[in-house]
Design a protein around this motif. Structure first.
Motif, PDB file in Angstrom:
ATOM      1  N   VAL A   1      26.635  51.000  78.866  1.00 19.88           N
ATOM      2  CA  VAL A   1      25.356  50.288  78.813  1.00 19.88           C
ATOM      3  C   VAL A   1      24.216  51.300  78.845  1.00 19.88           C
ATOM      4  CG1 VAL A   1      23.888  48.568  79.934  1.00 19.88           C
ATOM      5  CG2 VAL A   1      26.395  48.348  80.055  1.00 19.88           C
ATOM      6  N   ASP A   2      23.396  51.290  77.792  1.00 15.52           N
ATOM      7  CA  ASP A   2      22.205  52.142  77.730  1.00 15.52           C
ATOM      8  C   ASP A   2      20.999  51.336  78.201  1.00 15.52           C
ATOM      9  OD1 ASP A   2      21.031  54.618  77.231  1.00 15.52           O
ATOM     10  OD2 ASP A   2      20.618  54.177  75.135  1.00 15.52           O
ATOM     11  N   GLU A   3      19.952  52.019  78.626  1.00 18.65           N
ATOM     12  CA  GLU A   3      18.719  51.368  79.099  1.00 18.65           C
ATOM     13  C   GLU A   3      19.027  50.401  80.239  1.00 18.65           C
ATOM     14  OE1 GLU A   3      16.023  52.622  78.094  1.00 18.65           O
ATOM     15  OE2 GLU A   3      16.525  53.498  76.148  1.00 18.65           O
ATOM     16  N   ALA A   4      19.899  50.829  81.152  1.00 13.56           N
ATOM     17  CA  ALA A   4      20.381  49.967  82.242  1.00 13.56           C
ATOM     18  C   ALA A   4      19.287  49.550  83.212  1.00 13.56           C
ATOM     19  CB  ALA A   4      21.508  50.671  82.995  1.00 13.56           C
ATOM     20  N   GLN A   5      18.149  50.238  83.207  1.00 11.05           N
ATOM     21  CA  GLN A   5      17.043  49.834  84.081  1.00 11.05           C
ATOM     22  C   GLN A   5      16.552  48.434  83.742  1.00 11.05           C
ATOM     23  OE1 GLN A   5      16.797  52.378  81.870  1.00 11.05           O
ATOM     24  NE2 GLN A   5      14.926  52.162  80.671  1.00 11.05           N
ATOM     25  N   PHE A   6      16.818  47.960  82.518  1.00 10.41           N
ATOM     26  CA  PHE A   6      16.354  46.639  82.091  1.00 10.41           C
ATOM     27  C   PHE A   6      17.349  45.524  82.399  1.00 10.41           C
ATOM     28  CE2 PHE A   6      14.051  49.367  78.839  1.00 10.41           C
ATOM     29  CZ  PHE A   6      12.868  49.386  79.567  1.00 10.41           C
ATOM     30  N   LEU A   7      18.495  45.846  82.993  1.00  6.94           N
ATOM     31  CA  LEU A   7      19.435  44.818  83.419  1.00  6.94           C
ATOM     32  C   LEU A   7      18.805  43.987  84.531  1.00  6.94           C
ATOM     33  CD1 LEU A   7      22.637  47.028  83.687  1.00  6.94           C
ATOM     34  CD2 LEU A   7      22.306  45.167  82.040  1.00  6.94           C
TER      35      LEU A   7
ATOM     36  N   CYS B   1      26.923  52.816  83.157  1.00  4.96           N
ATOM     37  CA  CYS B   1      25.536  52.432  82.914  1.00  4.96           C
ATOM     38  C   CYS B   1      24.652  53.671  82.937  1.00  4.96           C
ATOM     39  CB  CYS B   1      25.060  51.456  83.987  1.00  4.96           C
ATOM     40  SG  CYS B   1      25.941  49.886  83.980  1.00  4.96           S
ATOM     41  N   TYR B   2      23.700  53.728  82.023  1.00  7.44           N
ATOM     42  CA  TYR B   2      22.791  54.866  81.884  1.00  7.44           C
ATOM     43  C   TYR B   2      21.360  54.350  81.868  1.00  7.44           C
ATOM     44  CZ  TYR B   2      27.016  57.294  80.386  1.00  7.44           C
ATOM     45  OH  TYR B   2      28.288  57.824  80.329  1.00  7.44           O
TER      46      TYR B   2
ATOM     47  N   THR C   1      22.699  60.665  74.856  1.00  8.97           N
ATOM     48  CA  THR C   1      23.640  61.663  74.335  1.00  8.97           C
ATOM     49  C   THR C   1      24.922  61.663  75.153  1.00  8.97           C
ATOM     50  OG1 THR C   1      21.792  63.035  73.592  1.00  8.97           O
ATOM     51  CG2 THR C   1      23.943  64.113  73.822  1.00  8.97           C
ATOM     52  N   THR C   2      24.786  61.610  76.470  1.00 10.19           N
ATOM     53  CA  THR C   2      25.949  61.605  77.364  1.00 10.19           C
ATOM     54  C   THR C   2      26.766  60.330  77.163  1.00 10.19           C
ATOM     55  OG1 THR C   2      24.705  62.937  78.953  1.00 10.19           O
ATOM     56  CG2 THR C   2      26.659  61.812  79.782  1.00 10.19           C
ATOM     57  N   LEU C   3      26.074  59.187  77.007  1.00 12.94           N
ATOM     58  CA  LEU C   3      26.765  57.924  76.749  1.00 12.94           C
ATOM     59  C   LEU C   3      27.559  58.010  75.454  1.00 12.94           C
ATOM     60  CD1 LEU C   3      25.298  54.338  76.969  1.00 12.94           C
ATOM     61  CD2 LEU C   3      26.470  55.090  74.918  1.00 12.94           C
TER      62      LEU C   3
ATOM     63  N   PHE D   1      26.685  54.576  87.633  1.00 12.19           N
ATOM     64  CA  PHE D   1      25.279  54.602  87.230  1.00 12.19           C
ATOM     65  C   PHE D   1      24.857  56.049  87.044  1.00 12.19           C
ATOM     66  CE2 PHE D   1      20.591  53.894  88.496  1.00 12.19           C
ATOM     67  CZ  PHE D   1      20.207  53.736  87.184  1.00 12.19           C
ATOM     68  N   TYR D   2      24.602  56.412  85.788  1.00 16.46           N
ATOM     69  CA  TYR D   2      24.077  57.727  85.425  1.00 16.46           C
ATOM     70  C   TYR D   2      22.574  57.549  85.264  1.00 16.46           C
ATOM     71  CZ  TYR D   2      28.914  58.951  84.334  1.00 16.46           C
ATOM     72  OH  TYR D   2      30.258  59.184  84.408  1.00 16.46           O
TER      73      TYR D   2
END
Length: 191
Positions: free
Chosen positions: A85-91, A112-113, A17-19, A6-7
């Protein structure tokens, strides 16, 4: 052994960008990746986009998406070497456990980011689950206007005034949010 990573950071720290750089690194070595982003974030239009102009197509997940089944089926058809996975807060909590299962049982690293907290300083459900079970936690740094590390996300209205109430999720970028250190976040909210 594959891990669940988890980034996390406040907004504007370069998560996408990192993803995209990690994705490029895998693909440059001939490895197959699978990118995912939240369907809730309609700004992406099926793409992961960074503020510096990098982008790549992504699968979209909604709360009802079974990531274990979707990614597992793709992996059986042709091996996947990394899931990003981008926008991982929405998982959802269940989806975070599905991603952990992919790392543990399918042997696929999952990166996950996402942002850790909302505009009121509360954890997002996906971020809370990732903070609880990820094998590795990596904080990416954003900078407050004062030069300190920005850890908070201040929601602002059209006039630039701090917003204190509202739904946890409101999609927006620099027009709606400011990355601030805790001190300036607290001052802006009058706490």
């Amino acid at each position: 052994m594959a891990k669940l990573y988890f980034y996390f950071s406040s907004m504007n720290a370069g998560k996408s960008t990192t993803l995209l750089q990690a994705d490029f690194n895998y693909r440059e070595r001939g490895m197959r990746t699978m990118l995912w982003s939240a369907a809730l974030d309609t700004r992406g239009d099926g793409m992961i986009r960074s503020r510096i102009g990098l982008e790549a197509p992504a699968h979209l997940y909604a709360p009802e998406t079974d990531l274990w089944t979707a990614i597992g089926a793709a992996h059986r058809a042709e091996p996947i070497h990394c899931v990003l996975v981008d926008e991982a807060q929405f998982l959802t909590d269940a989806q975070v456990w599905q991603l952990a299962r992919l790392a543990d049982e399918a042997g696929i690293p999952v990166l996950c980011y996402g942002i850790r907290t909302d505009f009121q300083g509360a954890l997002f459900p996906g971020s809370a689950a990732l903070l609880g079970i990820a094998d590795a936690l990596v904080e990416l740094k954003a900078v407050c206007h004062c030069g300190r590390k920005a850890t908070m996300n201040l929601r602002v209205d059209a006039a630039g005034a701090a917003v204190q109430q509202g739904e946890q999720t409101e999609i927006g970028g620099n027009d709606r949010y400011l990355a601030l250190c805790r001190r300036h976040f607290t001052e802006a909210l009058g706490r």
